[in-house]
Design a protein around this motif. Structure first.
Motif, PDB file in Angstrom:
ATOM      1  N   ALA A  26     -35.467  11.372 -20.835  1.00 34.60           N
ATOM      2  CA  ALA A  26     -35.134  10.131 -20.127  1.00 34.60           C
ATOM      3  C   ALA A  26     -34.704  10.408 -18.695  1.00 34.60           C
ATOM      4  O   ALA A  26     -35.088   9.681 -17.766  1.00 34.60           O
ATOM      5  CB  ALA A  26     -34.040   9.385 -20.884  1.00 34.60           C
ATOM      6  N   LEU A  27     -33.899  11.443 -18.486  1.00 35.60           N
ATOM      7  CA  LEU A  27     -33.491  11.805 -17.126  1.00 35.60           C
ATOM      8  C   LEU A  27     -34.698  12.216 -16.293  1.00 35.60           C
ATOM      9  O   LEU A  27     -34.826  11.839 -15.120  1.00 35.60           O
ATOM     10  CB  LEU A  27     -32.464  12.937 -17.179  1.00 35.60           C
ATOM     11  N   ALA A  28     -35.594  13.000 -16.908  1.00 37.84           N
ATOM     12  CA  ALA A  28     -36.790  13.452 -16.190  1.00 37.84           C
ATOM     13  C   ALA A  28     -37.700  12.280 -15.852  1.00 37.84           C
ATOM     14  O   ALA A  28     -38.301  12.237 -14.766  1.00 37.84           O
ATOM     15  CB  ALA A  28     -37.535  14.486 -17.035  1.00 37.84           C
ATOM     16  N   GLU A  29     -37.813  11.314 -16.759  1.00 43.62           N
ATOM     17  CA  GLU A  29     -38.664  10.152 -16.500  1.00 43.62           C
ATOM     18  C   GLU A  29     -38.093   9.282 -15.389  1.00 43.62           C
ATOM     19  O   GLU A  29     -38.836   8.517 -14.761  1.00 43.62           O
ATOM     20  CB  GLU A  29     -38.828   9.344 -17.785  1.00 43.62           C
ATOM     21  N   ARG A  30     -36.812   9.394 -15.126  1.00 41.92           N
ATOM     22  CA  ARG A  30     -36.194   8.690 -14.009  1.00 41.92           C
ATOM     23  C   ARG A  30     -36.390   9.428 -12.686  1.00 41.92           C
ATOM     24  O   ARG A  30     -35.914   8.988 -11.641  1.00 41.92           O
ATOM     25  CB  ARG A  30     -34.700   8.516 -14.262  1.00 41.92           C
ATOM     26  N   GLY A  31     -37.075  10.572 -12.732  1.00 43.12           N
ATOM     27  CA  GLY A  31     -37.362  11.319 -11.520  1.00 43.12           C
ATOM     28  C   GLY A  31     -36.407  12.449 -11.227  1.00 43.12           C
ATOM     29  O   GLY A  31     -36.514  13.102 -10.180  1.00 43.12           O
ATOM     30  N   HIS A  32     -35.469  12.718 -12.143  1.00 43.45           N
ATOM     31  CA  HIS A  32     -34.512  13.802 -11.945  1.00 43.45           C
ATOM     32  C   HIS A  32     -35.098  15.120 -12.467  1.00 43.45           C
ATOM     33  O   HIS A  32     -35.552  15.183 -13.615  1.00 43.45           O
ATOM     34  CB  HIS A  32     -33.210  13.512 -12.689  1.00 43.45           C
ATOM     35  N   ASN A  33     -35.068  16.143 -11.634  1.00 40.40           N
ATOM     36  CA  ASN A  33     -35.493  17.461 -12.095  1.00 40.40           C
ATOM     37  C   ASN A  33     -34.490  17.960 -13.135  1.00 40.40           C
ATOM     38  O   ASN A  33     -33.297  18.109 -12.839  1.00 40.40           O
ATOM     39  CB  ASN A  33     -35.570  18.444 -10.923  1.00 40.40           C
ATOM     40  N   THR A  34     -34.978  18.197 -14.340  1.00 38.47           N
ATOM     41  CA  THR A  34     -34.113  18.459 -15.475  1.00 38.47           C
ATOM     42  C   THR A  34     -34.582  19.688 -16.246  1.00 38.47           C
ATOM     43  O   THR A  34     -35.789  19.903 -16.408  1.00 38.47           O
ATOM     44  CB  THR A  34     -34.104  17.239 -16.436  1.00 38.47           C
TER      45      THR A  34
END
Length: 268
Positions: A26-34
């Motif tokens: 979910a964090l990655a789908e928000r554009g955050h490099n995770t």
């Protein structure tokens, strides 16, 4: 600087690995490099994704063979999400693996080497309060505690809170409790609802988002994919992790003094 979030639980069966993986997605789908890091000696993230024990190198190779961490990071179909697997270890060497993680600085050094340009590092730990969990808490900024909405799990909550307090006081003053995440919640079960009532009244920092008990989690683990990767319509359980990522981001922003732009837009 990336935000390190360790997921920890005194008791097994809390949905910790499911949460770690789906929150990272979910964090990655928000554009955050995770990056999601599999610290479980059983290789829980790899097992969830239907990988064999020998499929991926990882942290074990970094510790044992001195392999550069960048060489064992696994890319995914999401450009913003990578995985640092447990690596290849013989199950009989589990005790030594755990002790080496706890007594050395290998975990801190490894995370330092892979965090450039990374927004979030999510660390999945084994259940319990052993050396791996302690090592993860010692190098992380935030602790997220999945709590299975069942009586026995509720009774163990004070144990992990005690360990967090000890680590904060003696090893890692920067460690903060990010929140308690109710999981396996059943709205049709009186014991589950009773636990939820006790959690809300007895502990601070309980997240608004809750994760229900649902068959779809078994379905995704059988296939070996995160929730949002299922075909067809978006499942409501996947939306829970979108909401969770929003809430996590907002809490971290408040704790670190960063203005929440989304909240600002809602107010003006």
């Amino acid at each position: 600087m990336s935000h390190r979030i360790v997921l920890a639980s005194s008791k097994g069966g809390s949905g910790k690995t499911t949460t770690a993986l789906n929150l990272s997605v979910a964090l990655a789908e928000r554009g955050h490099n995770t990056i999601v890091v599999d610290l479980d000696p059983q290789g829980a993230i790899g097992l969830f994704l239907a990988k064999e024990d020998s499929d991926w190198g990882g942290l074990a190779e970094v510790m044992i063979a001195g392999t550069p961490p960048s060489e064992v990071l696994q890319s995914t179909s999401l450009p913003t999400l990578r995985i640092l697997p447990r690596g290849r270890i013989d199950p009989v060497d589990t005790c030594e693996y755990e002790l080496q993680l706890h007594r050395g600085e290998v975990l801190s050094r490894t995370l330092d080497e892979i965090e450039e340009g990374v927004d979030y590092v999510v660390l999945d730990t084994p259940s319990g309060l052993g050396p791996v969990t302690r090592a993860a808490l010692a190098v992380s900024r935030f602790a997220l505690l999945p709590l299975q909405a069942e009586p026995v799990a509720f009774r163990t909550m004070s144990q992990i809170l005690r360990v967090i307090d000890h680590v904060q006081q003696n090893e890692n003053p920067s460690l903060r409790l990010l929140g308690i995440l109710p999981t396996m919640v059943r709205l049709d079960s009186d014991p589950s609802l009773n636990v939820m009532s006790a959690v809300w009244s007895g502990f601070g920092g309980v997240l608004d988002t809750v994760v229900p008990r649902a068959d779809v989690f078994t379905e995704t683990s059988e296939i070996g994919i995160p929730l949002s990767f299922l075909g067809g319509r978006t499942r409501p359980e996947a939306r829970r992790f979108t909401l969770l990522s929003d809430e996590i981001e907002a809490r971290i922003n408040r704790m670190t003094g960063v203005e929440d732009d989304n909240e600002h837009r809602r107010l003006v």
